[in-house]
Design a protein around this motif. Structure first.
Motif, PDB file in Angstrom:
ATOM      1  N   GLN A 108       6.278  -0.909  -0.785  1.00  0.00           N
ATOM      2  CA  GLN A 108       6.763  -2.165  -0.206  1.00  0.00           C
ATOM      3  C   GLN A 108       6.138  -3.362  -0.923  1.00  0.00           C
ATOM      4  N   ASN A 109       5.121  -3.106  -1.729  1.00  0.00           N
ATOM      5  CA  ASN A 109       4.323  -4.197  -2.286  1.00  0.00           C
ATOM      6  C   ASN A 109       4.287  -4.225  -3.813  1.00  0.00           C
ATOM      7  N   VAL A 110       5.115  -3.398  -4.451  1.00  0.00           N
ATOM      8  CA  VAL A 110       5.135  -3.422  -5.910  1.00  0.00           C
ATOM      9  C   VAL A 110       5.756  -4.723  -6.399  1.00  0.00           C
ATOM     10  N   LYS A 111       5.373  -5.138  -7.580  1.00  0.00           N
ATOM     11  CA  LYS A 111       5.745  -6.460  -8.087  1.00  0.00           C
ATOM     12  C   LYS A 111       7.246  -6.649  -8.227  1.00  0.00           C
ATOM     13  N   GLN A 112       8.001  -5.574  -8.451  1.00  0.00           N
ATOM     14  CA  GLN A 112       9.439  -5.699  -8.600  1.00  0.00           C
ATOM     15  C   GLN A 112      10.115  -6.161  -7.310  1.00  0.00           C
TER      16      GLN A 112
END
Length: 305
Positions: A108-112
């Motif tokens: 839920q928190n990846v940069k993409q």
């Protein structure tokens, strides 16, 4: 040995890891972000358990704080707490970077999907009321479009405390992803957003690992920022309640993403999917409200520490 470790990692992520990335653009739909579990045995987290914590005693900001049982009424953007001020001062004395923040999170928190476009002027121009936040974007430039060592597809609260899950090409031997990220980055703020519920993950287990994460971050002089989640896949909001109890006990900021998602269609959840993944509209609101949280805390602590 290195070959055995690589095979183990490949097996873990093949079975449990998220299998596709989200492409985040303000003007385009967000692609699928999948989320599964990584199961780590508690015996693999001994390095963090032995951490000695500085003498920072939580001192509630006001006695009339809203109790954690009423976490739904907590504001989206948290107040600056007295304990956060103490941690921030301690971190400055330790030489932490006031232009750096880290994330401890899952897919839920990846940069993409989260925050990444704030490192790319022009990609967030259509956001309203962004001008007051530009100095915060500038201050933390370079830290939005990165995942760091403690955010990966498939991560949960146990995984970030497990040396097995650390990148051996970047991290030190027996270093956990959390230890590795904070050693390399020396941030002043750390978002902790580990949301996924799965069968057998009780609030008690979640709390036990979260305490270790929170206390290690405090020991490194960084201000932990906890986060609620938009979904209620566990059916009783027990993970959000546990998160609120921890924020209350440690007197640290909580970004109430759940409250921010409530006015959105289907409360920010993609109704065509599994009850966990959030909608395209929600992805952009999520990034903006965390930026507002970071802005408020950074300016509050910078000016009063």
């Amino acid at each position: 040995m290195k070959k055995t470790r690589l095979l183990l990692l490949l097996f873990v992520f093949f079975v449990f890891g998220c299998r596709s990335e989200a492409q985040l653009e303000l003007t385009e739909p967000t692609a699928e972000v999948r989320k599964d579990q990584v199961t780590i045995d508690a015996t693999q987290t001994t390095a963090v358990e032995e951490t000695k914590i500085p003498a920072i005693t939580p001192s509630p900001t006001v006695d009339s704080r809203i109790p954690p049982e009423d976490w739904r009424e907590w504001p989206i953007i948290p107040e600056v707490t007295n304990t956060a001020r103490d941690i921030y001062r301690n971190g400055i004395a330790m030489g932490n970077d006031t232009r750096a923040f880290s994330k401890v999170g899952d897919c839920q928190n990846v940069k993409q999907s989260f925050l990444g476009f704030f490192d790319h002027p022009g990609k967030y121009d259509s956001m309203t009321d962004i001008e007051p936040l530009e100095d915060t974007i500038e201050n933390f430039k370079g830290y939005f479009d990165r995942n760091g060592q403690a955010t990966q597809y498939g991560f949960n609260a146990a995984a970030v405390l497990a040396p097995l899950m650390a990148n051996p090409d970047i991290c030190l031997p027996d270093e956990t992803p959390l230890e590795c990220e904070l050693r390399l980055t020396r941030p002043t703020f750390v978002l902790i957003s580990l949301e996924f519920w799965f069968e057998g993950r009780t609030p008690e287990i979640f709390e036990r690992y979260m305490r270790k994460i929170i206390e290690y971050i405090i020991a490194q002089g960084a201000v932990p920022i906890l986060a609620t989640k938009a979904d209620n896949i566990e059916k009783d909001h027990s993970l959000n309640l546990t998160t609120a109890k921890l924020a209350y006990e440690y007197d640290i900021p909580l970004w109430n993403w759940w409250a921010a998602a409530q006015p959105l269609g289907d409360n920010g959840i993609d109704s065509y999917r599994d009850g966990f993944h959030i909608s395209v509209e929600a992805w952009n609101i999520r990034s903006k409200t965390f930026l507002q949280t970071l802005d408020y805390l950074w300016k509050g602590l910078r000016n009063n520490s």
